[in-house]
Design an enzyme around this catalytic site. Structure first.
Site, short mmCIF file in Angstrom:
data_model
loop_
_atom_site.label_atom_id
_atom_site.label_comp_id
_atom_site.label_asym_id
_atom_site.label_seq_id
_atom_site.Cartn_x
_atom_site.Cartn_y
_atom_site.Cartn_z
N ARG A 142 0.83 -1.19 0.00
CA ARG A 142 0.00 0.00 0.00
C ARG A 142 0.87 1.26 0.00
O ARG A 142 2.00 1.21 0.45
CB ARG A 142 -0.90 0.00 1.24
CG ARG A 142 -2.00 -1.02 1.14
CD ARG A 142 -2.59 -1.38 2.46
NE ARG A 142 -3.74 -2.25 2.27
CZ ARG A 142 -3.67 -3.54 1.97
NH1 ARG A 142 -2.50 -4.13 1.83
NH2 ARG A 142 -4.78 -4.24 1.80
N GLY A 187 10.39 -13.74 -1.11
CA GLY A 187 11.26 -13.21 -2.15
C GLY A 187 10.72 -13.44 -3.56
O GLY A 187 9.77 -14.18 -3.78
N GLU A 196 25.01 -7.78 -7.34
CA GLU A 196 24.22 -6.91 -6.46
C GLU A 196 25.09 -5.78 -5.94
O GLU A 196 26.30 -5.95 -5.77
CB GLU A 196 23.61 -7.71 -5.31
CG GLU A 196 22.55 -8.71 -5.75
CD GLU A 196 21.47 -8.07 -6.62
OE1 GLU A 196 20.93 -7.01 -6.23
OE2 GLU A 196 21.19 -8.60 -7.72
N ASN A 252 20.06 -3.96 -13.71
CA ASN A 252 19.04 -4.96 -13.97
C ASN A 252 17.68 -4.43 -13.52
O ASN A 252 17.49 -4.06 -12.37
CB ASN A 252 19.41 -6.22 -13.16
CG ASN A 252 18.31 -7.26 -13.17
OD1 ASN A 252 17.47 -7.28 -14.07
ND2 ASN A 252 18.33 -8.12 -12.17
N LYS A 311 -31.38 13.79 -17.41
CA LYS A 311 -31.14 12.40 -16.96
C LYS A 311 -32.13 11.52 -17.66
O LYS A 311 -33.32 11.82 -17.64
CB LYS A 311 -31.34 12.31 -15.44
CG LYS A 311 -30.97 10.96 -14.86
CD LYS A 311 -31.92 10.51 -13.78
CE LYS A 311 -33.24 10.03 -14.37
NZ LYS A 311 -34.18 9.46 -13.39
N ASN A 316 -39.14 23.66 -27.90
CA ASN A 316 -38.36 24.61 -27.11
C ASN A 316 -38.79 24.53 -25.65
O ASN A 316 -39.98 24.64 -25.34
CB ASN A 316 -38.59 26.03 -27.64
CG ASN A 316 -37.63 27.03 -27.02
OD1 ASN A 316 -36.51 27.19 -27.47
ND2 ASN A 316 -38.08 27.71 -25.95
N TYR A 323 -40.45 12.61 -9.90
CA TYR A 323 -40.26 11.82 -8.69
C TYR A 323 -41.28 12.28 -7.67
O TYR A 323 -41.45 13.47 -7.43
CB TYR A 323 -38.83 12.05 -8.18
CG TYR A 323 -38.46 11.33 -6.92
CD1 TYR A 323 -38.58 9.94 -6.81
CD2 TYR A 323 -37.92 12.04 -5.83
CE1 TYR A 323 -38.19 9.28 -5.64
CE2 TYR A 323 -37.52 11.38 -4.68
CZ TYR A 323 -37.66 10.01 -4.58
OH TYR A 323 -37.28 9.36 -3.43
#
Lengths: 458, 458, 458
Positions: free
Chosen positions: B11, B73, B150, B165, B345, B371, B381
């Site tokens: 995170r 790993g 490394e 790498n 809508k 118009n 509603y």
């Protein structure tokens, strides 16, 4: 510690003294004093030439303003500042800085003011690609600062030095006061230069140390261009800090957050967001695009987009916008909605209450779960006074209802669409103000005929 | 080809696993898989530690998610991924990459996965100005990769190598499986590192090749800052592609177009435009400034500015805004207009129909050339259900008409300003709901008197 | 002086000839001609291949357009241009430049056109990091230009030259005409190249001088990407000029001001501001965030934010927005306010008059100090014509008043909320159109019962 800030009342082609210019939520000079504040100076003095009243109005009450009546140079300004301090101990540390360097950081000033190494004075220097015009810092083979040479006095070799004097110092008070006496105004401008103090100190064998800063940190603001550049730098500092803490930003270059704003990790800011003043944004809130919020709080999980908020308080899981204006005193309790083309002022929407569209709600309290129809207006103003509207819980306000305040609507009441409500409505009642719908047939033919009659024939 | 993506559930100071973060229209990890998709891998496995459910929710159905229960790993993660694949042929190509590298390009992965040269494995490398902390790529005199060292194991000379790498590989399956067996966890962290496979392969005389990428392409996202940087880079790629095709942009730095959006050559995008999801914009359309459109289509020659569109369909030569909100199901047929302070809508505006200002139109069908006056509201509603409004062709809806649904207005009908229409209106009729205007003279004097009476005398 | 501009009718993947593309308030080619204009050329000729009509439409009337019917190269285009000039004196100065170089500056062209040193021709050159593809400028030991060698003809040593020919010249007319005769089309493309003239001149012993420009100044626009880059460069020039004069900008990178706009020192522009055309902004005005203004004037001390202005005139100390749309003919006299969700068109708000919210005001005159309630609409359109509304001084228009034009409201009159006003209202009178409010008790119970009846039982 005592701080002297040379306020620099100069203007940048406008009526405002430059140090009083607003800059990302603070006056320019307040950024400087903010960098100093955590050091808790015993006295802070701002020396100002022009526009002292305007500058004083942006300063905290405990900042002393000393007016430099005659512009006799930075050494003289320092003297004026020292005289404004009731009592100085020779062992005090005096920090002298410019009021027009808003990018000075607290870390730099803390380092500068630390004379614990036994230094008698410390100064801020920086490396410039093009040092011409600035005083060069001359060091000996051991790296010890041995003087500052003004540009005009440089030898060809000294002219190649890129480390310059930024004009920001910390002095042991006694050494400063003594050296200031020796500064002369025997120069072309007839001014007393603070720079000369450095040479005088070294000449006396005092220890002068240098603290290196980035060129940006010591940038002085002398133009609108530099002011814009400083704003951008401050914005980047704030945004980097917020992103580091876990705030998501769509476009940090277009996110304008005052340093005084609190944003929780997990909040999401889209582009074009302006957050000012004491605004706070909780986790999981989504703000923007294109929101302006000043002195407002936005709760966890709320969405605010394409809207303007001023002194508004938004609870958790609320929806605001697109295109809402919430003016001072607007309160949305958890789950409330102020949708599209909705303006509120001094109004509370209770838990889950919704005003989805086209409404003006002023001086109103709206109970939980009530629904405000589109076109609703609280007629709170009669030309003389403002009056309150009280709406209960679970109320259904029909579209285009005029609520002529003062008026109360009981719980669960309903108003009919298009009604002008001038009398209180009882709990659970339907209130309606309406005439009968009548129909006049053949009106279209009438319109056609009228149109034909008024149009010139070809 | 088989793809293993290490999902990285970490995170970034918020609750969301980082690879599930939204990024310019896709989850972070989806950008990686999108770069791989054209290669048509036989299997794609995402190996994930934390937050597997959240990550799974952003992935396509055919992507296998393998959960790495213990964080042992990258070598172990690879092993976990391999075990999730039902059957692997030793000759298969296995691409292993990170789920947090959204800037990986298709071209790079295609090059990487091409083992036709006879290579047993290929790896992505990049040049860094400051390679410290990364595994260096060691090559022999002939330029052949002979190992990865490394950072902690580097000699002083190896430390100067700037080719590192990137941790992204293609392996011949048999070689990978065999080498993974030999990787040990004999290190400070007690983890199995995929990096060791490279050394083991070379040690066996296998041929390991390197594919160079830009540092930006292999940037991993570990902070909000890098996430914002990646978004900007992806935006630049999309905008460059669009401009190359003939799209005009006022300010590409401020134009936010998802990779999934289609914009035709000749379209014009002003600054502050957000186009998301499946949005399409036709030629000669002008969008912006300051428009948000998601899953919407905008036809040829239309103008949309200062507006928000969600799942809206705009025909040709339409006008939208300034300040319109078109919600899902909004349809503007050719030549229609949804102007200023208009919200729609689930509503269709027929050809040439116009709602120029201040209207809420929900669940409505509006016929051609009609118009809609300012202040018109479909009262769709009643607190419980939603009801339809049907408006015919060539209708003139007077200002502030409330259309109480369900209701039908016949062709060529007219409604009087301020009417609440509850009954259907016949074709060609005028419908009006209104009282008589009355006038009370001398009201101004009355107001003055009232005001004087209530104001305290000085 | 005579100017020949090669118009370049090429398209950039759209229907518009590229030199006619809009660019920060001017057509692309108009920027070039604007750089030339202060030199007051006797003739200005634009030579154009394709799209001559579209190009002509963006040019001033005194610019001659010469159509190059066949595309036979830049030398031929120059010839076509010369033929369009009625009379040329051999001593005239002829400036030849490209119509697609909008960043050419007046200073550069003035320098170029100055042949007073005795030069027979001057050319613009620039230094490029990567000069490949361009003609190199070859100079002798004394620094004198001795020729231009095309990339394909360069020796290995010449290929290292980074000074290139920008293709912009000033010639003594006689020398140009004579040399043009000698240019041949004996090359792969079979075209006549103007570049060859330079070699011919030098070959004759004529004096050719070079004027160095920055690479940006001579950038030709051949893609949408370069067009966007040019817009940004022009924006920076304009914004730098304004900031230098004392204009405050929150974010110059996001401030879009046409070169034709006048902004006084002391004005403040927030981010997301677009100022176009003949717009002017007075001192102490605060514009933005997110404002679009074209051909509008904004007076001293006024605030305009989150709004769109087209041909509007705003007096001193006015307030506009957030979310206002002022359409052509809108006039706000001093101290007037057009607030939130207010649209005006061809309407004057007198001194101190206020329309704070939710209103459409069209074809109206509103007297001083009048207050327009929320929801007010001038019903100025009856489907055929537009009619005026006249409101006197000190009028109080109640919320949701419909003013059915033509209609006059006398001074100090008042209208009741929700009234439809169809008749003139006398001075000082209250006009009201309203029914009686009635209340039906127990409606909430009825609703509950209805809801229960219509819902399926589980």
């Amino acid at each position: 510690m005592i701080v002297l800030a040379a306020g620099q009342g100069k203007r940048m082609m406008s009526n405002l003294p430059k140090v009083a210019y607003p800059l990302a939520g603070r006056a320019l000079i307040s950024w400087v004093l903010e960098a100093v504040r955590p050091l808790e100076p015993a006295s802070t003095v701002v020396v100002i030439g022009h526009g002292a009243d305007r500058v004083r109005s942006v300063l905290a009450d405990d900042v002393v303003v000393a007016v430099q009546e005659e512009q006799l140079g930075t050494g003289h300004a320092t003297q004026v500042g020292l005289e404004a301090i009731p009592s100085i101990d020779p062992g005090d540390t005096i920090v002298v800085l410019y009021g027009d360097m808003p990018l000075l950081t607290h870390d730099l000033i803390a380092d500068l003011a630390d004379l614990s190494s036994g230094a008698d004075a410390r100064m801020v220097t920086t490396d410039l690609d093009d040092p011409s015009g600035y005083g060069r810092v001359v060091r000996d083979a051991a790296g010890q600062v041995v003087g500052i040479v003004e540009d005009r006095d440089c030898t060809a070799k000294q002219r190649l030095i890129t480390e310059i004097n930024a004009g920001v110092y910390a002095f042991r008070a006694g050494h400063l006061e003594e050296s200031l006496q020796e500064v002369s105004n025997d120069n072309a401008q007839g001014e007393y230069y603070l720079t000369d103090v450095a040479g005088i100190l070294v000449g006396k064998g005092d220890r002068l140390e240098a603290v290196m800063a980035s060129a940006q940190e010591v940038m002085g603001i002398n133009s609108q261009d530099q002011l814009a550049e400083a704003r951008k730098a401050l914005q980047q500092r704030t945004n980097s800090r917020l992103m580091e803490s876990g705030v998501w930003m769509q476009d940090p270059d277009r996110t304008y957050v005052d340093d005084t704003v609190h944003v929780e990790p997990g909040a999401r800011l889209y582009s074009g967001v302006h957050l000012e003043g004491s605004t706070s944004v909780a986790a999981d809130a989504q703000i923007g695009p294109d929101v302006f919020a000043v002195d407002s709080s936005i709760g966890r999980g709320s969405t605010v987009w394409y809207s303007v908020l001023r002194s508004a308080s938004i609870g958790e899981h609320c929806e605001v916008g697109p295109y809402a204006s919430l003016r001072p005193g607007s309160v949305l309790e958890d789950g409330a909605k102020a949708g599209t083309f909705v303006e509120t002022k001094n109004t509370t929407l209770g838990k889950g209450a919704k005003a989805p569209h086209l409404a003006y709600l002023g001086d109103a309290t709206i109970g939980a779960r009530s629904n405000i129809g589109a076109g609703t207006i609280t007629c709170n103003y009669d030309g003389d006074g403002k009056y309150p509207t009280e709406i209960g819980e679970d109320v259904f306000i029909g579209s285009d209802t005029m609520l002529v305040a003062p008026v109360k609507i009981g719980d669960k009441a309903v108003t009919g669409a298009g009604s002008v409500i001038t009398e209180d409505v009882s709990e659970g009642a339907l209130a309606i103000e309406r005439s009968e719908q009548i129909e006049i047939p053949g009106y279209a033919d009438h319109r056609e005929a009228r149109k034909a009659a008024t149009e010139p024939e070809d």
